[in-house]
Design a protein around this motif. Structure first.
Motif, PDB file in Angstrom:
ATOM      1  N   PRO A 197       0.792  -1.231   0.000  1.00 45.65           N
ATOM      2  CA  PRO A 197       0.000   0.000   0.000  1.00 45.65           C
ATOM      3  C   PRO A 197       0.825   1.281   0.000  1.00 45.65           C
ATOM      4  CG  PRO A 197      -0.045  -1.014   2.173  1.00 45.65           C
ATOM      5  CD  PRO A 197       0.599  -2.001   1.242  1.00 45.65           C
ATOM      6  N   MET A 198       2.007   1.255   0.595  1.00 44.04           N
ATOM      7  CA  MET A 198       2.813   2.472   0.705  1.00 44.04           C
ATOM      8  C   MET A 198       3.921   2.531  -0.348  1.00 44.04           C
ATOM      9  SD  MET A 198       1.459   4.146   3.222  1.00 44.04           S
ATOM     10  CE  MET A 198      -0.171   3.486   2.858  1.00 44.04           C
ATOM     11  N   GLN A 199       3.968   1.529  -1.228  1.00 43.33           N
ATOM     12  CA  GLN A 199       5.067   1.462  -2.190  1.00 43.33           C
ATOM     13  C   GLN A 199       4.691   1.926  -3.593  1.00 43.33           C
ATOM     14  OE1 GLN A 199       6.485  -2.686  -0.464  1.00 43.33           O
ATOM     15  NE2 GLN A 199       8.029  -1.861  -1.871  1.00 43.33           N
ATOM     16  N   CYS A 200       3.443   2.360  -3.747  1.00 41.62           N
ATOM     17  CA  CYS A 200       3.010   2.869  -5.057  1.00 41.62           C
ATOM     18  C   CYS A 200       1.993   3.983  -4.829  1.00 41.62           C
ATOM     19  CB  CYS A 200       2.399   1.742  -5.888  1.00 41.62           C
ATOM     20  SG  CYS A 200       1.869   2.259  -7.539  1.00 41.62           S
ATOM     21  N   LEU A 201       2.178   5.080  -5.547  1.00 40.40           N
ATOM     22  CA  LEU A 201       1.241   6.199  -5.418  1.00 40.40           C
ATOM     23  C   LEU A 201      -0.107   5.855  -6.046  1.00 40.40           C
ATOM     24  CD1 LEU A 201       0.491   9.117  -4.737  1.00 40.40           C
ATOM     25  CD2 LEU A 201       1.735   9.845  -6.797  1.00 40.40           C
ATOM     26  N   TRP A 202      -0.101   5.466  -7.311  1.00 33.36           N
ATOM     27  CA  TRP A 202      -1.342   5.120  -8.007  1.00 33.36           C
ATOM     28  C   TRP A 202      -1.178   3.772  -8.724  1.00 33.36           C
ATOM     29  CZ3 TRP A 202      -5.949   7.258  -7.385  1.00 33.36           C
ATOM     30  CH2 TRP A 202      -6.033   8.577  -6.938  1.00 33.36           C
ATOM     31  N   PHE A 203      -2.023   2.824  -8.383  1.00 35.29           N
ATOM     32  CA  PHE A 203      -2.167   1.595  -9.157  1.00 35.29           C
ATOM     33  C   PHE A 203      -3.211   1.868 -10.238  1.00 35.29           C
ATOM     34  CE2 PHE A 203      -0.830   0.161  -4.949  1.00 35.29           C
ATOM     35  CZ  PHE A 203       0.129  -0.798  -5.238  1.00 35.29           C
ATOM     36  N   THR A 204      -2.918   1.482 -11.479  1.00 35.09           N
ATOM     37  CA  THR A 204      -3.899   1.718 -12.549  1.00 35.09           C
ATOM     38  C   THR A 204      -3.951   0.528 -13.491  1.00 35.09           C
ATOM     39  OG1 THR A 204      -2.538   2.676 -14.362  1.00 35.09           O
ATOM     40  CG2 THR A 204      -3.113   4.142 -12.526  1.00 35.09           C
ATOM     41  N   THR A 205      -5.088   0.382 -14.160  1.00 33.20           N
ATOM     42  CA  THR A 205      -5.245  -0.637 -15.202  1.00 33.20           C
ATOM     43  C   THR A 205      -6.321  -0.203 -16.178  1.00 33.20           C
ATOM     44  OG1 THR A 205      -5.706  -2.978 -15.655  1.00 33.20           O
ATOM     45  CG2 THR A 205      -6.942  -1.966 -13.864  1.00 33.20           C
ATOM     46  N   LEU A 206      -6.195  -0.641 -17.416  1.00 32.64           N
ATOM     47  CA  LEU A 206      -7.296  -0.498 -18.359  1.00 32.64           C
ATOM     48  C   LEU A 206      -8.400  -1.474 -17.971  1.00 32.64           C
ATOM     49  CD1 LEU A 206      -5.801  -0.312 -21.973  1.00 32.64           C
ATOM     50  CD2 LEU A 206      -6.981   1.494 -20.742  1.00 32.64           C
ATOM     51  N   VAL A 207      -9.647  -1.070 -18.160  1.00 31.85           N
ATOM     52  CA  VAL A 207     -10.792  -1.974 -18.023  1.00 31.85           C
ATOM     53  C   VAL A 207     -11.629  -1.806 -19.284  1.00 31.85           C
ATOM     54  CG1 VAL A 207     -12.864  -2.560 -16.710  1.00 31.85           C
ATOM     55  CG2 VAL A 207     -10.781  -1.861 -15.499  1.00 31.85           C
ATOM     56  N   SER A 208     -11.620  -2.841 -20.121  1.00 36.18           N
ATOM     57  CA  SER A 208     -12.298  -2.757 -21.412  1.00 36.18           C
ATOM     58  C   SER A 208     -13.804  -2.960 -21.286  1.00 36.18           C
ATOM     59  CB  SER A 208     -11.707  -3.802 -22.357  1.00 36.18           C
ATOM     60  OG  SER A 208     -12.394  -3.807 -23.578  1.00 36.18           O
ATOM     61  N   LYS A 209     -14.200  -3.855 -20.369  1.00 41.52           N
ATOM     62  CA  LYS A 209     -15.610  -4.237 -20.276  1.00 41.52           C
ATOM     63  C   LYS A 209     -16.300  -3.471 -19.140  1.00 41.52           C
ATOM     64  CE  LYS A 209     -14.450  -8.802 -22.073  1.00 41.52           C
ATOM     65  NZ  LYS A 209     -14.325 -10.251 -21.809  1.00 41.52           N
ATOM     66  N   ARG A 210     -17.227  -2.601 -19.521  1.00 39.01           N
ATOM     67  CA  ARG A 210     -17.928  -1.773 -18.532  1.00 39.01           C
ATOM     68  C   ARG A 210     -18.644  -2.623 -17.479  1.00 39.01           C
ATOM     69  NH1 ARG A 210     -19.341   3.358 -17.968  1.00 39.01           N
ATOM     70  NH2 ARG A 210     -18.502   3.971 -19.989  1.00 39.01           N
ATOM     71  N   ASP A 211     -19.150  -3.792 -17.899  1.00 39.25           N
ATOM     72  CA  ASP A 211     -19.875  -4.654 -16.964  1.00 39.25           C
ATOM     73  C   ASP A 211     -19.006  -5.131 -15.799  1.00 39.25           C
ATOM     74  OD1 ASP A 211     -22.054  -4.394 -18.589  1.00 39.25           O
ATOM     75  OD2 ASP A 211     -21.904  -6.382 -19.503  1.00 39.25           O
ATOM     76  N   ASN A 212     -17.690  -5.041 -15.947  1.00 39.23           N
ATOM     77  CA  ASN A 212     -16.796  -5.486 -14.882  1.00 39.23           C
ATOM     78  C   ASN A 212     -16.603  -4.446 -13.778  1.00 39.23           C
ATOM     79  OD1 ASN A 212     -16.305  -7.961 -16.118  1.00 39.23           O
ATOM     80  ND2 ASN A 212     -14.467  -7.257 -17.179  1.00 39.23           N
ATOM     81  N   LEU A 213     -17.036  -3.216 -14.031  1.00 38.71           N
ATOM     82  CA  LEU A 213     -16.716  -2.128 -13.105  1.00 38.71           C
ATOM     83  C   LEU A 213     -17.301  -2.328 -11.712  1.00 38.71           C
ATOM     84  CD1 LEU A 213     -16.995   1.047 -15.382  1.00 38.71           C
ATOM     85  CD2 LEU A 213     -14.919   0.010 -14.450  1.00 38.71           C
ATOM     86  N   SER A 214     -18.573  -2.730 -11.617  1.00 38.30           N
ATOM     87  CA  SER A 214     -19.206  -2.822 -10.291  1.00 38.30           C
ATOM     88  C   SER A 214     -18.474  -3.834  -9.419  1.00 38.30           C
ATOM     89  CB  SER A 214     -20.686  -3.179 -10.412  1.00 38.30           C
ATOM     90  OG  SER A 214     -20.850  -4.434 -11.043  1.00 38.30           O
ATOM     91  N   SER A 215     -18.081  -4.962  -9.987  1.00 35.48           N
ATOM     92  CA  SER A 215     -17.331  -5.972  -9.230  1.00 35.48           C
ATOM     93  C   SER A 215     -15.957  -5.439  -8.830  1.00 35.48           C
ATOM     94  CB  SER A 215     -17.193  -7.242 -10.059  1.00 35.48           C
ATOM     95  OG  SER A 215     -16.473  -8.223  -9.346  1.00 35.48           O
ATOM     96  N   ILE A 216     -15.313  -4.699  -9.731  1.00 37.81           N
ATOM     97  CA  ILE A 216     -13.998  -4.114  -9.434  1.00 37.81           C
ATOM     98  C   ILE A 216     -14.095  -3.113  -8.285  1.00 37.81           C
ATOM     99  CG2 ILE A 216     -12.259  -2.519 -10.386  1.00 37.81           C
ATOM    100  CD1 ILE A 216     -12.619  -4.053 -13.073  1.00 37.81           C
ATOM    101  N   TYR A 217     -15.130  -2.276  -8.304  1.00 39.34           N
ATOM    102  CA  TYR A 217     -15.314  -1.303  -7.215  1.00 39.34           C
ATOM    103  C   TYR A 217     -15.539  -2.014  -5.880  1.00 39.34           C
ATOM    104  CZ  TYR A 217     -16.086   2.127 -10.990  1.00 39.34           C
ATOM    105  OH  TYR A 217     -15.958   2.929 -12.103  1.00 39.34           O
ATOM    106  N   LYS A 218     -16.309  -3.091  -5.891  1.00 44.61           N
ATOM    107  CA  LYS A 218     -16.553  -3.847  -4.650  1.00 44.61           C
ATOM    108  C   LYS A 218     -15.250  -4.393  -4.091  1.00 44.61           C
ATOM    109  CE  LYS A 218     -21.302  -5.281  -5.692  1.00 44.61           C
ATOM    110  NZ  LYS A 218     -22.140  -6.405  -6.186  1.00 44.61           N
ATOM    111  N   THR A 219     -14.416  -4.938  -4.971  1.00 47.78           N
ATOM    112  CA  THR A 219     -13.132  -5.491  -4.525  1.00 47.78           C
ATOM    113  C   THR A 219     -12.240  -4.380  -3.977  1.00 47.78           C
ATOM    114  OG1 THR A 219     -13.306  -7.214  -6.218  1.00 47.78           O
ATOM    115  CG2 THR A 219     -11.157  -6.908  -5.194  1.00 47.78           C
ATOM    116  N   LEU A 220     -12.226  -3.232  -4.622  1.00 50.87           N
ATOM    117  CA  LEU A 220     -11.416  -2.111  -4.146  1.00 50.87           C
ATOM    118  C   LEU A 220     -11.878  -1.638  -2.766  1.00 50.87           C
ATOM    119  CD1 LEU A 220     -11.007  -0.157  -7.496  1.00 50.87           C
ATOM    120  CD2 LEU A 220      -9.134  -1.064  -6.096  1.00 50.87           C
ATOM    121  N   ASN A 221     -13.183  -1.667  -2.555  1.00 48.13           N
ATOM    122  CA  ASN A 221     -13.693  -1.298  -1.231  1.00 48.13           C
ATOM    123  C   ASN A 221     -13.327  -2.345  -0.184  1.00 48.13           C
ATOM    124  OD1 ASN A 221     -14.904   1.204  -1.832  1.00 48.13           O
ATOM    125  ND2 ASN A 221     -16.645   0.165  -2.782  1.00 48.13           N
TER     126      ASN A 221
END
Length: 323
Positions: A261-285
């Motif tokens: 958590p303290m070793q990277c300022l911003w983790f980023t990735t492309l997400v091609s499929k919009r339908d995946n976003l809600s699951s990704i947000y849940k995991t991030l939370n």
């Protein structure tokens, strides 16, 4: 100088060098082999009048070579057969939006120079993100991949372009189950991670998608539809699909990121499929990401987005050392 009579591509980032289309006269001058693939654009008379057949992988590669010479002063760039030949404008957009994201943690100023270090997950054989990021903003990169042949080809590209030798290093991920493990050491600090994850969950799914993509291209040109999966942008197995597909890959990335958590300022990735976003947000939370951002991008017919997250508070972001 923008090419003559070209409509501005307002869907591209304002700093994208291809925002005013392809200057084929200049590109052919830089890469004469491109001339063999340039044809009159009958289906868009308001454009420059010239285009290439984007379903032809040789044409796409010739265009990329021209763009890399013209925009980024990269010579002797090549990729092996059946490896991903990415569209340069889309990859450049990711870099530019990433620069804006870093500026949001740096008093609105885009940080430049080799002390800004990125971790490119799945660099592929093309080395595109590090090339554009270094040429445009002077950033340095560590590029990782599970494919030894891809890493070896990136070594060839770097060796052929002396200015890339110091700012770009490469590391083979020896265990395909992991993304950051074996790569990030306790001493490492990365300003950002960047990733274009595999889209598909199986070889069959990737093949069907490729046929659809080519048929869509051919329907716009009036050509006969194909049943054969000729990949216009290429793509080796590990580049196109993995178990669990895009969602599985990004979910794994998020869980692993929480261990650094303290070793990277911003983790980023492309997400091609919009339908995946809600699951990704849940995991991030679930992993208690402090801040989550979604940056929309669009190139041509395709819409995509960058998902970015950080475990640093606003005060910790402001205290991050960019130099």
């Amino acid at each position: 100088m923008k090419p003559k009579t070209i409509t501005e591509k307002t869907n591209l980032h304002p700093r994208n060098l291809d925002r005013f289309g392809y200057d084929f006269e200049r590109l052919i001058k830089d890469n004469p082999e491109l001339k063999n693939f340039v044809v009159v654009n009958k289906h868009n008379p308001d454009a420059s009048g010239e285009t290439i057949d984007f379903s032809n992988p040789d044409a796409v590669k010739a265009l990329n070579k021209g763009l890399l010479i013209s925009h980024y002063n990269i010579q002797d760039w090549d990729i092996p057969k059946n490896y991903l030949c990415p569209p340069i404008p889309g990859r450049a957009d990711y870099i530019h939006y990433l620069a804006d994201l870093l500026a949001s943690s740096n008093n609105g100023i885009i940080p430049e120079g080799e002390t800004v270090q990125g971790l490119d997950i799945g660099i592929g054989a093309n080395c595109i993100y590090p090339i554009i990021g270094n040429a445009t903003y002077g950033w340095s990169f560590v590029g990782t991949d599970i494919d030894e042949n891809a890493i070896q080809n990136c070594k060839k590209i770097i060796a052929a372009n002396q200015k890339l030798i110091d700012p770009i290093s490469l590391q083979l991920q020896t265990d395909s189950r992991f993304i950051f493990k074996n790569i990030i050491t306790p001493e490492d600090k990365f300003t950002f991670t960047i990733c274009n994850p595999p889209f598909h969950a199986s070889q069959d799914e990737a093949t069907k998608s490729s046929v659809r993509k080519i048929n869509n291209l051919e329907s716009r040109t009036g050509d006969t539809k194909t049943e054969k999966p000729v990949l216009n942008f290429g793509g080796h197995n590990a580049e196109l699909w993995c178990e669990g597909g895009e969602l599985g890959f990004v979910t794994q990335m998020i869980y692993e990121s929480a261990k650094y958590p303290m070793q990277c300022l911003w983790f980023t990735t492309l997400v091609s499929k919009r339908d995946n976003l809600s699951s990704i947000y849940k995991t991030l939370n679930k992993v208690s990401a402090v801040e989550i951002k979604t940056i929309d991008m669009a190139q041509g017919q395709k819409t995509s987005r960058i998902v970015a997250w950080t475990f640093l508070s606003e005060a910790q972001q402001k205290a991050w050392k960019f130099d």
